[in-house]
Design a protein around this motif. Sequence first.
Motif, PDB file in Angstrom:
ATOM      1  N   LEU A 132       0.693  -1.238  -0.088  1.00  0.00           N
ATOM      2  CA  LEU A 132       0.220   0.006  -0.009  1.00  0.00           C
ATOM      3  C   LEU A 132       0.833   1.189  -0.127  1.00  0.00           C
ATOM      4  CD1 LEU A 132      -2.784  -1.169   2.590  1.00  0.00           C
ATOM      5  CD2 LEU A 132      -2.845  -1.197   0.216  1.00  0.00           C
ATOM      6  N   HIS A 133       0.308   2.332  -0.497  1.00  0.00           N
ATOM      7  CA  HIS A 133       0.729   3.598  -0.464  1.00  0.00           C
ATOM      8  C   HIS A 133       1.210   4.034   1.050  1.00  0.00           C
ATOM      9  CE1 HIS A 133       1.650   7.907  -0.859  1.00  0.00           C
ATOM     10  NE2 HIS A 133       1.268   7.644  -2.360  1.00  0.00           N
ATOM     11  N   PRO A 134       2.536   4.538   1.014  1.00  0.00           N
ATOM     12  CA  PRO A 134       3.068   4.763   2.604  1.00  0.00           C
ATOM     13  C   PRO A 134       2.135   5.795   3.132  1.00  0.00           C
ATOM     14  CG  PRO A 134       4.895   4.604   1.026  1.00  0.00           C
ATOM     15  CD  PRO A 134       3.525   4.408   0.042  1.00  0.00           C
ATOM     16  N   GLY A 135       1.478   6.895   2.458  1.00  0.00           N
ATOM     17  CA  GLY A 135       1.031   7.726   3.202  1.00  0.00           C
ATOM     18  C   GLY A 135      -0.512   7.773   3.149  1.00  0.00           C
ATOM     19  N   GLN A 136      -0.977   6.420   2.455  1.00  0.00           N
ATOM     20  CA  GLN A 136      -2.533   6.234   2.290  1.00  0.00           C
ATOM     21  C   GLN A 136      -2.922   4.742   2.723  1.00  0.00           C
ATOM     22  OE1 GLN A 136      -3.477   7.388  -1.685  1.00  0.00           O
ATOM     23  NE2 GLN A 136      -2.487   9.265  -1.641  1.00  0.00           N
ATOM     24  N   SER A 137      -2.492   4.557   3.959  1.00  0.00           N
ATOM     25  CA  SER A 137      -2.848   3.217   4.226  1.00  0.00           C
ATOM     26  C   SER A 137      -3.110   3.330   6.049  1.00  0.00           C
ATOM     27  CB  SER A 137      -1.757   2.108   4.110  1.00  0.00           C
ATOM     28  OG  SER A 137      -0.442   2.616   4.703  1.00  0.00           O
ATOM     29  N   ALA A 138      -3.878   2.241   6.532  1.00  0.00           N
ATOM     30  CA  ALA A 138      -4.175   2.200   7.818  1.00  0.00           C
ATOM     31  C   ALA A 138      -4.473   0.732   8.149  1.00  0.00           C
ATOM     32  CB  ALA A 138      -5.570   3.143   8.142  1.00  0.00           C
ATOM     33  N   ALA A 139      -4.205   0.333   9.531  1.00  0.00           N
ATOM     34  CA  ALA A 139      -4.671  -0.777   9.929  1.00  0.00           C
ATOM     35  C   ALA A 139      -5.874  -0.469  10.655  1.00  0.00           C
ATOM     36  CB  ALA A 139      -3.722  -1.332  11.002  1.00  0.00           C
ATOM     37  N   CYS A 140      -6.851  -1.374  10.564  1.00  0.00           N
ATOM     38  CA  CYS A 140      -8.140  -1.673  11.242  1.00  0.00           C
ATOM     39  C   CYS A 140      -7.841  -2.471  12.550  1.00  0.00           C
ATOM     40  CB  CYS A 140      -9.178  -2.095  10.481  1.00  0.00           C
ATOM     41  SG  CYS A 140     -10.868  -2.218  11.265  1.00  0.00           S
ATOM     42  N   LEU A 141      -8.217  -1.661  13.695  1.00  0.00           N
ATOM     43  CA  LEU A 141      -8.049  -2.419  14.784  1.00  0.00           C
ATOM     44  C   LEU A 141      -9.143  -2.397  15.813  1.00  0.00           C
ATOM     45  CD1 LEU A 141      -4.987  -0.004  15.832  1.00  0.00           C
ATOM     46  CD2 LEU A 141      -4.673  -2.248  15.038  1.00  0.00           C
ATOM     47  N   THR A 142      -9.315  -3.437  16.571  1.00  0.00           N
ATOM     48  CA  THR A 142     -10.606  -3.648  17.505  1.00  0.00           C
ATOM     49  C   THR A 142     -10.053  -2.495  18.541  1.00  0.00           C
ATOM     50  OG1 THR A 142      -9.134  -5.161  18.694  1.00  0.00           O
ATOM     51  CG2 THR A 142     -10.625  -6.124  17.055  1.00  0.00           C
ATOM     52  N   ALA A 143     -11.149  -2.467  19.657  1.00  0.00           N
ATOM     53  CA  ALA A 143     -11.104  -1.456  20.578  1.00  0.00           C
ATOM     54  C   ALA A 143      -9.743  -1.820  21.512  1.00  0.00           C
ATOM     55  CB  ALA A 143     -12.130  -1.291  21.576  1.00  0.00           C
ATOM     56  N   ASP A 144      -9.549  -3.091  21.709  1.00  0.00           N
ATOM     57  CA  ASP A 144      -8.293  -3.519  22.604  1.00  0.00           C
ATOM     58  C   ASP A 144      -7.035  -3.443  21.773  1.00  0.00           C
ATOM     59  OD1 ASP A 144      -8.866  -5.808  21.127  1.00  0.00           O
ATOM     60  OD2 ASP A 144      -8.978  -7.104  22.508  1.00  0.00           O
ATOM     61  N   GLY A 145      -7.087  -3.174  20.502  1.00  0.00           N
ATOM     62  CA  GLY A 145      -5.942  -2.823  19.915  1.00  0.00           C
ATOM     63  C   GLY A 145      -5.421  -4.157  18.651  1.00  0.00           C
ATOM     64  N   ARG A 146      -6.057  -4.946  18.670  1.00  0.00           N
ATOM     65  CA  ARG A 146      -5.731  -6.178  17.776  1.00  0.00           C
ATOM     66  C   ARG A 146      -6.244  -5.645  16.395  1.00  0.00           C
ATOM     67  NH1 ARG A 146      -9.345 -10.914  19.254  1.00  0.00           N
ATOM     68  NH2 ARG A 146     -10.561  -9.405  20.117  1.00  0.00           N
ATOM     69  N   ALA A 147      -5.238  -6.119  15.521  1.00  0.00           N
ATOM     70  CA  ALA A 147      -5.168  -5.685  14.057  1.00  0.00           C
ATOM     71  C   ALA A 147      -5.953  -6.701  13.463  1.00  0.00           C
ATOM     72  CB  ALA A 147      -3.662  -5.467  13.318  1.00  0.00           C
ATOM     73  N   ILE A 148      -7.140  -6.306  12.730  1.00  0.00           N
ATOM     74  CA  ILE A 148      -7.785  -7.260  12.077  1.00  0.00           C
ATOM     75  C   ILE A 148      -8.112  -6.985  10.701  1.00  0.00           C
ATOM     76  CG2 ILE A 148      -9.367  -7.526  14.224  1.00  0.00           C
ATOM     77  CD1 ILE A 148     -11.646  -5.935  12.717  1.00  0.00           C
ATOM     78  N   GLY A 149      -7.163  -5.949   9.940  1.00  0.00           N
ATOM     79  CA  GLY A 149      -7.428  -5.642   8.640  1.00  0.00           C
ATOM     80  C   GLY A 149      -6.622  -4.487   8.165  1.00  0.00           C
ATOM     81  N   TRP A 150      -6.817  -4.141   6.956  1.00  0.00           N
ATOM     82  CA  TRP A 150      -5.981  -3.098   6.403  1.00  0.00           C
ATOM     83  C   TRP A 150      -6.791  -2.338   5.216  1.00  0.00           C
ATOM     84  CZ3 TRP A 150      -1.331  -1.254   7.394  1.00  0.00           C
ATOM     85  CH2 TRP A 150      -0.525  -2.085   8.449  1.00  0.00           C
ATOM     86  N   VAL A 151      -6.738  -1.059   5.200  1.00  0.00           N
ATOM     87  CA  VAL A 151      -7.331  -0.395   4.104  1.00  0.00           C
ATOM     88  C   VAL A 151      -6.351   0.833   3.547  1.00  0.00           C
ATOM     89  CG1 VAL A 151      -8.075   1.476   5.609  1.00  0.00           C
ATOM     90  CG2 VAL A 151      -9.236   1.143   3.571  1.00  0.00           C
ATOM     91  N   GLY A 152      -6.353   0.816   2.169  1.00  0.00           N
ATOM     92  CA  GLY A 152      -5.356   1.813   1.701  1.00  0.00           C
ATOM     93  C   GLY A 152      -5.326   1.836   0.160  1.00  0.00           C
ATOM     94  N   THR A 153      -4.374   2.703  -0.626  1.00  0.00           N
ATOM     95  CA  THR A 153      -4.271   2.726  -1.809  1.00  0.00           C
ATOM     96  C   THR A 153      -3.355   1.873  -2.343  1.00  0.00           C
ATOM     97  OG1 THR A 153      -5.111   4.940  -1.783  1.00  0.00           O
ATOM     98  CG2 THR A 153      -4.159   4.463  -3.864  1.00  0.00           C
ATOM     99  N   LEU A 154      -3.333   1.200  -3.419  1.00  0.00           N
ATOM    100  CA  LEU A 154      -2.366   0.352  -3.789  1.00  0.00           C
ATOM    101  C   LEU A 154      -0.927   1.215  -4.015  1.00  0.00           C
ATOM    102  CD1 LEU A 154      -1.455  -2.460  -4.960  1.00  0.00           C
ATOM    103  CD2 LEU A 154      -2.094  -1.876  -7.244  1.00  0.00           C
ATOM    104  N   HIS A 155       0.080   0.591  -3.596  1.00  0.00           N
ATOM    105  CA  HIS A 155       1.499   1.352  -3.926  1.00  0.00           C
ATOM    106  C   HIS A 155       1.671   1.571  -5.503  1.00  0.00           C
ATOM    107  CE1 HIS A 155       5.766   2.452  -3.820  1.00  0.00           C
ATOM    108  NE2 HIS A 155       5.375   2.191  -2.506  1.00  0.00           N
ATOM    109  N   PRO A 156       1.810   2.934  -5.522  1.00  0.00           N
ATOM    110  CA  PRO A 156       2.152   3.339  -6.922  1.00  0.00           C
ATOM    111  C   PRO A 156       3.045   2.745  -7.909  1.00  0.00           C
ATOM    112  CG  PRO A 156       2.149   5.394  -5.736  1.00  0.00           C
ATOM    113  CD  PRO A 156       2.420   4.165  -4.861  1.00  0.00           C
ATOM    114  N   ALA A 157       4.156   2.132  -7.280  1.00  0.00           N
ATOM    115  CA  ALA A 157       5.169   1.330  -8.003  1.00  0.00           C
ATOM    116  C   ALA A 157       4.436   0.144  -8.436  1.00  0.00           C
ATOM    117  CB  ALA A 157       6.464   1.074  -7.243  1.00  0.00           C
ATOM    118  N   LEU A 158       3.577  -0.469  -7.571  1.00  0.00           N
ATOM    119  CA  LEU A 158       3.003  -1.792  -7.932  1.00  0.00           C
ATOM    120  C   LEU A 158       1.902  -1.521  -8.880  1.00  0.00           C
ATOM    121  CD1 LEU A 158       2.343  -3.619  -4.626  1.00  0.00           C
ATOM    122  CD2 LEU A 158       3.500  -4.388  -6.440  1.00  0.00           C
ATOM    123  N   ALA A 159       1.074  -0.396  -9.079  1.00  0.00           N
ATOM    124  CA  ALA A 159       0.207   0.146  -9.968  1.00  0.00           C
ATOM    125  C   ALA A 159       0.766   0.059 -11.308  1.00  0.00           C
ATOM    126  CB  ALA A 159      -0.467   1.350  -9.417  1.00  0.00           C
TER     127      ALA A 159
END
Length: 167
Positions: free
Chosen positions: A113-140
């Motif tokens: 994912l693009h370094p400035g356009q990515s985030a981890a989705c976390l539960t309230a207790d801090g467990r990472a359950i997923g990702w959201v973001g824009t595909l890295h421009p080099a990969l695109a």
Amino acid sequence: ESPRLKNPISEDMAVMRSSLWPGLIGALRYNVKSQKARVRIFEIAPRYQGRGRTVTEQTVVAGAAVGPVDPEQWGSPRRGTDFFDGKGDVEAVLSSYAPAGAFNFQARTHPALHPGQSAACLTADGRAIGWVGTLHPALARRLELDVPPVLFEVSLEHLAGRKQPHF
């Protein structure tokens, strides 16, 4: 790391998928090359992680979007899908299952994912359950996509037992 199969059907199917993104990006590329300007796709399926006898299976929902946010219309300006649209989609799905505050997002980097356009989705207790973001421009660029798509992938295991949405 992706688990390898001992007896694959073919060499290109020798590895179990550790993410749904490659398949979604392949379908998205096909649609974009077929002159579809606005593409929204998702999949709910298992992903696999580990090696040898320690392979785990996890059901996830993943999606990809590229092109204008809204279908073309005369009453609104044309705007491309961005990170915040993808984050909003994930929030909408999660809010159907859990109360406000049960999940949050934290800016983090992911190699795909693009370094400035990515985030981890976390539960309230801090467990990472997923990702959201824009595909890295080099990969695109390597995948011959003029505009990097917005991607998300969230584990459904953490939603099990929560209220189910009714329509």
